[in-house]
Design a protein around this motif. Structure first.
Motif, PDB file in Angstrom:
ATOM      1  N   ILE A   1       0.765  -1.171  -0.103  1.00 49.65           N
ATOM      2  CA  ILE A   1      -0.149  -0.567   0.058  1.00 49.65           C
ATOM      3  C   ILE A   1       0.674   1.829   0.021  1.00 49.65           C
ATOM      4  O   ILE A   1       2.380   1.192   0.078  1.00 49.65           O
ATOM      5  CB  ILE A   1      -0.769   0.097   1.006  1.00 49.65           C
ATOM      6  N   ASP A   2       0.343   2.294  -0.045  1.00 50.09           N
ATOM      7  CA  ASP A   2       0.992   3.518   0.351  1.00 50.09           C
ATOM      8  C   ASP A   2       2.128   3.513   1.745  1.00 50.09           C
ATOM      9  O   ASP A   2       1.983   2.960   2.174  1.00 50.09           O
ATOM     10  CB  ASP A   2      -0.257   5.144   0.020  1.00 50.09           C
ATOM     11  N   LYS A   3       3.384   4.245   0.691  1.00 51.25           N
ATOM     12  CA  LYS A   3       4.173   3.827   2.243  1.00 51.25           C
ATOM     13  C   LYS A   3       3.933   4.474   3.265  1.00 51.25           C
ATOM     14  O   LYS A   3       3.649   4.310   4.093  1.00 51.25           O
ATOM     15  CB  LYS A   3       5.746   4.833   1.619  1.00 51.25           C
ATOM     16  N   GLU A   4       3.448   6.123   3.024  1.00 50.00           N
ATOM     17  CA  GLU A   4       2.779   6.955   3.961  1.00 50.00           C
ATOM     18  C   GLU A   4       1.564   5.756   4.897  1.00 50.00           C
ATOM     19  O   GLU A   4       1.844   5.804   6.338  1.00 50.00           O
ATOM     20  CB  GLU A   4       2.137   8.152   3.930  1.00 50.00           C
ATOM     21  N   ARG A   5       0.298   5.302   4.014  1.00 46.50           N
ATOM     22  CA  ARG A   5      -0.189   4.532   4.763  1.00 46.50           C
ATOM     23  C   ARG A   5      -0.104   3.820   5.378  1.00 46.50           C
ATOM     24  O   ARG A   5       0.065   2.927   6.844  1.00 46.50           O
ATOM     25  CB  ARG A   5      -1.185   4.492   3.678  1.00 46.50           C
ATOM     26  N   PHE A   6       0.982   2.719   5.296  1.00 46.58           N
ATOM     27  CA  PHE A   6       2.287   1.677   5.421  1.00 46.58           C
ATOM     28  C   PHE A   6       2.570   2.253   6.482  1.00 46.58           C
ATOM     29  O   PHE A   6       2.334   1.221   8.325  1.00 46.58           O
ATOM     30  CB  PHE A   6       3.433   0.586   4.482  1.00 46.58           C
TER      31      PHE A   6
END
Length: 183
Positions: A2-7
């Motif tokens: 998933i998106d790095k920031e979401r991870f």
């Protein structure tokens, strides 16, 4: 992945749940190598790139130089390791009277995830001729652990204090050796 920031946000929320919850997130993150590479960037140099750091959670993007070996060391915190490119071979060690001895090994390839306990001592080898990329999630501050960490000399297996700057320099030295060999 998933998106790095979401991870990162998901890991922050899951750290209180422990290693199992983080293992699920790392497993998802490395399940698609191309997407993980797109989110974390194509590696240009070997090294340790922090993605998030607090007293109870550190997320690092590790890039191992080709054929790089890192001496036995401990963390004094659990870790979850997920490989999204290349291969990482771990040798596990146990303490003996005054030293350590090997007690097992595990090889990780793309999509593989391993959970290491607080007291694990391991050495790491990138056995292939290209960069290996991995997401490591630690249950503490990797760069300033509550309890002093140790490393062991490859040849003598003598215990020494672990110093992050020394370890960072080993990544640069391994990359330079490989580049010199390649030239």
């Amino acid at each position: 992945m998933i998106d790095k920031e979401r991870f990162i946000q998901n890991c922050i929320e899951a750290v209180a749940e422990g290693r199992g919850a983080l293992r699920e997130l790392v497993t998802e993150a490395v399940s698609d190598s191309a997407q993980a590479m797109a989110q974390l960037g194509e590696p240009t140099h070997a090294g340790i790139t922090p993605l998030y750091r607090s007293k109870d959670l550190t997320i690092i993007n590790f890039v191992w130089a080709p054929n790089m070996s890192l001496m036995p060391h401990n963390h004094h915190m659990f870790s979850v390791v997920g490989i999204y490119s290349g291969r990482e071979d771990n040798v596990f060690w146990r303490r003996t009277d005054g030293s350590i001895e090997a007690e097992g090994a595990k090889s990780l390839g793309v999509g593989d995830v391993a959970v290491l306990g607080r007291d694990t001592i391991h050495s790491v080898l990138n056995p292939i001729g290209k960069m290996t990329c991995a997401v490591h999630v630690y249950g503490g501050d990797f760069f300033a652990p509550e309890k002093p960490r140790s490393l062991w000399d490859h040849e003598t297996l003598v215990e020494q204090p672990w110093e992050v700057e020394r370890v960072k320099s080993l990544f640069a030295e391994a990359e330079a050796r490989f580049n010199a060999w390649k030239a």
